[in-house]
Design a protein around this motif. Structure first.
Motif, PDB file in Angstrom:
ATOM      1  N   TYR A 300       0.747  -1.425  -0.070  1.00  0.00           N
ATOM      2  CA  TYR A 300       0.025  -0.062   0.040  1.00  0.00           C
ATOM      3  C   TYR A 300       0.753   1.234  -0.037  1.00  0.00           C
ATOM      4  O   TYR A 300       0.569   2.139  -0.721  1.00  0.00           O
ATOM      5  CB  TYR A 300      -1.052  -0.040   1.162  1.00  0.00           C
ATOM      6  CG  TYR A 300      -2.056  -1.119   1.327  1.00  0.00           C
ATOM      7  CD1 TYR A 300      -2.054  -1.863   0.136  1.00  0.00           C
ATOM      8  CD2 TYR A 300      -2.627  -1.141   2.439  1.00  0.00           C
ATOM      9  CE1 TYR A 300      -3.410  -2.786   0.431  1.00  0.00           C
ATOM     10  CE2 TYR A 300      -3.760  -2.066   2.531  1.00  0.00           C
ATOM     11  CZ  TYR A 300      -4.167  -2.893   1.525  1.00  0.00           C
ATOM     12  OH  TYR A 300      -4.981  -3.751   1.589  1.00  0.00           O
ATOM     13  N   ALA A 301       1.972   1.180   0.907  1.00  0.00           N
ATOM     14  CA  ALA A 301       2.852   2.394   1.043  1.00  0.00           C
ATOM     15  C   ALA A 301       3.607   2.500  -0.676  1.00  0.00           C
ATOM     16  O   ALA A 301       3.547   3.789  -1.002  1.00  0.00           O
ATOM     17  CB  ALA A 301       4.080   2.068   1.943  1.00  0.00           C
ATOM     18  N   ALA A 302       3.675   1.489  -1.285  1.00  0.00           N
ATOM     19  CA  ALA A 302       4.413   1.512  -2.487  1.00  0.00           C
ATOM     20  C   ALA A 302       3.399   1.897  -3.419  1.00  0.00           C
ATOM     21  O   ALA A 302       3.742   2.898  -4.337  1.00  0.00           O
ATOM     22  CB  ALA A 302       4.868   0.115  -3.075  1.00  0.00           C
ATOM     23  N   LEU A 303       2.408   1.856  -3.486  1.00  0.00           N
ATOM     24  CA  LEU A 303       1.357   2.214  -4.294  1.00  0.00           C
ATOM     25  C   LEU A 303       0.820   3.667  -4.081  1.00  0.00           C
ATOM     26  O   LEU A 303       0.808   4.494  -5.019  1.00  0.00           O
ATOM     27  CB  LEU A 303      -0.281   1.535  -4.596  1.00  0.00           C
ATOM     28  CG  LEU A 303      -1.203   2.073  -5.215  1.00  0.00           C
ATOM     29  CD1 LEU A 303      -0.792   1.617  -6.686  1.00  0.00           C
ATOM     30  CD2 LEU A 303      -2.339   1.078  -4.945  1.00  0.00           C
ATOM     31  N   ALA A 304       0.899   4.080  -2.963  1.00  0.00           N
ATOM     32  CA  ALA A 304       0.820   5.595  -2.585  1.00  0.00           C
ATOM     33  C   ALA A 304       1.985   6.343  -3.121  1.00  0.00           C
ATOM     34  O   ALA A 304       1.585   7.566  -3.721  1.00  0.00           O
ATOM     35  CB  ALA A 304       0.832   5.754  -0.951  1.00  0.00           C
ATOM     36  N   SER A 305       3.065   5.802  -3.018  1.00  0.00           N
ATOM     37  CA  SER A 305       4.130   6.515  -3.626  1.00  0.00           C
ATOM     38  C   SER A 305       4.208   6.748  -4.930  1.00  0.00           C
ATOM     39  O   SER A 305       4.402   7.637  -5.730  1.00  0.00           O
ATOM     40  CB  SER A 305       5.594   5.901  -3.343  1.00  0.00           C
ATOM     41  OG  SER A 305       5.883   6.025  -1.869  1.00  0.00           O
ATOM     42  N   LEU A 306       3.890   5.548  -5.780  1.00  0.00           N
ATOM     43  CA  LEU A 306       3.702   5.531  -7.147  1.00  0.00           C
ATOM     44  C   LEU A 306       2.710   6.368  -7.578  1.00  0.00           C
ATOM     45  O   LEU A 306       2.767   7.413  -8.711  1.00  0.00           O
ATOM     46  CB  LEU A 306       3.394   4.200  -7.643  1.00  0.00           C
ATOM     47  CG  LEU A 306       3.438   3.825  -9.039  1.00  0.00           C
ATOM     48  CD1 LEU A 306       4.915   4.034  -9.710  1.00  0.00           C
ATOM     49  CD2 LEU A 306       2.864   2.666  -9.540  1.00  0.00           C
ATOM     50  N   LEU A 307       1.435   6.409  -6.987  1.00  0.00           N
ATOM     51  CA  LEU A 307       0.441   7.214  -7.659  1.00  0.00           C
ATOM     52  C   LEU A 307       0.648   8.866  -7.336  1.00  0.00           C
ATOM     53  O   LEU A 307       0.354   9.613  -8.016  1.00  0.00           O
ATOM     54  CB  LEU A 307      -0.841   6.978  -6.839  1.00  0.00           C
ATOM     55  CG  LEU A 307      -1.631   5.511  -7.361  1.00  0.00           C
ATOM     56  CD1 LEU A 307      -2.744   5.155  -6.803  1.00  0.00           C
ATOM     57  CD2 LEU A 307      -1.368   5.043  -8.740  1.00  0.00           C
ATOM     58  N   GLU A 308       1.213   9.036  -6.174  1.00  0.00           N
ATOM     59  CA  GLU A 308       1.666  10.504  -5.870  1.00  0.00           C
ATOM     60  C   GLU A 308       3.131  10.995  -6.468  1.00  0.00           C
ATOM     61  O   GLU A 308       3.781  11.921  -6.239  1.00  0.00           O
ATOM     62  CB  GLU A 308       1.784  10.596  -4.124  1.00  0.00           C
ATOM     63  CG  GLU A 308       0.367  10.379  -3.728  1.00  0.00           C
ATOM     64  CD  GLU A 308       0.167  10.388  -1.873  1.00  0.00           C
ATOM     65  OE1 GLU A 308       1.388  10.336  -1.393  1.00  0.00           O
ATOM     66  OE2 GLU A 308      -0.585   9.834  -1.452  1.00  0.00           O
ATOM     67  N   GLU A 309       3.603   9.916  -7.212  1.00  0.00           N
ATOM     68  CA  GLU A 309       5.012  10.211  -7.812  1.00  0.00           C
ATOM     69  C   GLU A 309       5.993  10.827  -7.135  1.00  0.00           C
ATOM     70  O   GLU A 309       6.709  11.566  -7.503  1.00  0.00           O
ATOM     71  CB  GLU A 309       4.425  11.201  -9.330  1.00  0.00           C
ATOM     72  CG  GLU A 309       3.551  10.824 -10.089  1.00  0.00           C
ATOM     73  CD  GLU A 309       3.221  11.826 -11.095  1.00  0.00           C
ATOM     74  OE1 GLU A 309       4.293  12.667 -11.584  1.00  0.00           O
ATOM     75  OE2 GLU A 309       2.315  11.902 -11.887  1.00  0.00           O
TER      76      GLU A 309
END
Ligand SMILES: Cc1cc2nc3c(=O)[nH]c(=O)nc-3n(C[C@H](O)[C@H](O)[C@H](O)COP(=O)(O)OP(=O)(O)OC[C@H]3O[C@@H](n4cnc5c(N)ncnc54)[C@H](O)[C@@H]3O)c2cc1C
Length: 396
Positions: A300-309
């Motif tokens: 989830y943390a990785a997805l947040a990082s990816l989507l928030e660039e």
């Protein structure tokens, strides 16, 4: 910072869990034995709108986000009970996202509608010379008056034996070295390309892999994804999603195994007591829980990082892949051992181990994730130093 699912996202997960129980789990053994992708289940999920979830409405999607897609994927991993099928979904998901982000007219009007509508996508990077060193690809697009002719061979490609659409990493001849790597999107065709025989794998047999060769396949300039020469950065952006999805799938898949392990440990007796009373068994069970929670939250943390660039997105994706796949493989081994001989017999538990081991290699090996994490650490350190103003003078 997002923590956990909203009620609406939970409803999506539940919906896809039920759908996958009906369509994927019901025929999983049959397809595994025949080394086939369950195309009926694929079609059912596509018809239900799975691939439209994260695509903007103006491109024909449902205009939700990758969070909703992850909720759906978790549901499929829980209800479908088929890791190989999930690997096939992951290969398609990264492809889909890169079409949305980097696509031009061909990608948005031709490829994307097919990818949302039930076509099967394959992401082709690996060649016989190796999969880790993606910059060494030899597949080449030779310029022609109409566009390019593509020549080369890809191997070990998930979905290739049955794919309708291909995302292909290669080079463009005559572009300067290191600025020539590019991505091409193409449809399966009867001439100019050949799909080789499916490979026989140790596990994940419901996710067919295989080679695909191009013999001067004509492609137009419009089929190049992103700008010519931008292939490497585009690849890293694409596989970042794939990598973290291994963690999402791993955590959701293990939930079922955890319940099976506890149920068995409570009813199986040895030395006059349920084996659940023994601390060594409890250790194995808690290992599974630890694998679930660590894979889930880092993903989830990785997805947040990816989507928030965010700058650390690549580092976090590799971390999620590493923790997700190693946690999955370790937990599958723990559960197999809790079941003793029954676990080792050819069947559900031995298959879990076989399937889980494949995730240590697919999407980049664990060692390559570590290499990437270290490289990213150095890069972040450098950029943080550059951003921090130098302190002048000395403390008295
Ligand atoms: C189930 C499955 C599905 C797959 N699906 C796809 C797909 O859809 N698309 C696709 O393109 N590929 C796919 N692959 C291929 C996969 O991406 C490659 O197998 C993987 O990247 C490793 O490449 P390789 O097998 O050529 O090993 P190599 O790259 O030859 O590596 C061999 C060994 O050397 C190690 N190594 C290499 N370089 C380094 C380094 N710098 N530092 C430390 N160790 C290193 C590796 O970790 C590995 O242990 C799939 C593989 C599997 C198992």
């Amino acid at each position: 910072m997002k923590i956990g699912w909203t009620l609406a996202q939970r409803a999506i997960a539940d919906h896809y869990e039920a759908l996958a129980r009906e369509h994927v789990a019901a025929r999983s053994e049959w397809h595994y034995a025949r080394e086939q992708l369950d195309q009926g289940a694929w079609r059912a999920l596509a018809d239900d709108g799975l691939w439209r979830i994260p695509v903007p409405e103006e491109l024909g999607g449902h205009g939700m986000t990758w969070w909703e897609f992850c909720a759906a994927l978790e549901g499929i991993a829980r209800g479908g009970r088929d890791l190989g099928f999930c690997l096939s979904l992951i290969a398609h998901a990264g492809f889909l996202r890169s079409l949305v982000i980097f696509g031009g007219e061909y990608h948005h009007t031709v490829a994307l509608p097919k990818m949302m509508g039930g076509a099967i996508g394959a992401t082709a990077l690996t060649e016989m010379s190796g999969g880790s060193d993606v910059a060494r690809v030899a597949t080449t697009a030779h310029p022609t008056a109409q566009g390019y002719k593509l020549v080369g061979t890809k191997t070990h490609i998930t979905n290739a034996p049955v794919a309708d659409m291909f995302w292909v990493l290669g080079r463009i001849d005559k572009l300067p070295a290191k600025r020539d790597i590019s991505v091409f999107v193409l449809e399966r065709q009867s001439s100019g390309m050949q799909i080789g025989a499916p490979e026989h794998m140790f596990g994940n047999r419901s996710s067919p892999t295989g080679p695909v060769s191009f013999f001067g396949l004509p492609i137009t300039a419009g089929q190049v994804l992103g700008r010519p020469g931008d292939g490497l950065s585009l690849t890293y952006a694409t596989i970042a999603l794939d990598r973290l999805l291994y963690g999402v799938v791993g955590a959701a898949y293990l939930e079922g195994l955890l319940q099976e392990a506890i149920g068995f440990a409570e009813q199986r007796t040895a030395f006059g007591r349920p084996i659940a009373d023994y601390q060594y068994v409890q250790r194995r069970i808690t290992n599974v829980k630890l694998a679930i929670e660590s894979a889930r939250w880092v993903s989830y943390a990785a997805l947040a990082s990816l989507l928030e660039e965010r700058e650390e997105a690549a580092l976090m994706s590799s971390t999620a892949k590493l923790i997700g796949s190693e946690g999955l493989a370790g937990a599958a081994l723990d559960v197999m051992q809790i079941f003793g001989h029954t676990g080792y017999q050819l069947g559900h538990h031995s298959r879990n181990v076989q399937d889980a081991l494949g995730t240590l290699i697919a999407g980049g090996t664990s060692d390559i994730q570590r290499k990437n994490i270290f490289t990213q650490l150095l890069r972040l350190r450098k950029s943080q130093r550059a951003a921090t103003p130098a302190v002048s003078g000395s403390a008295a």
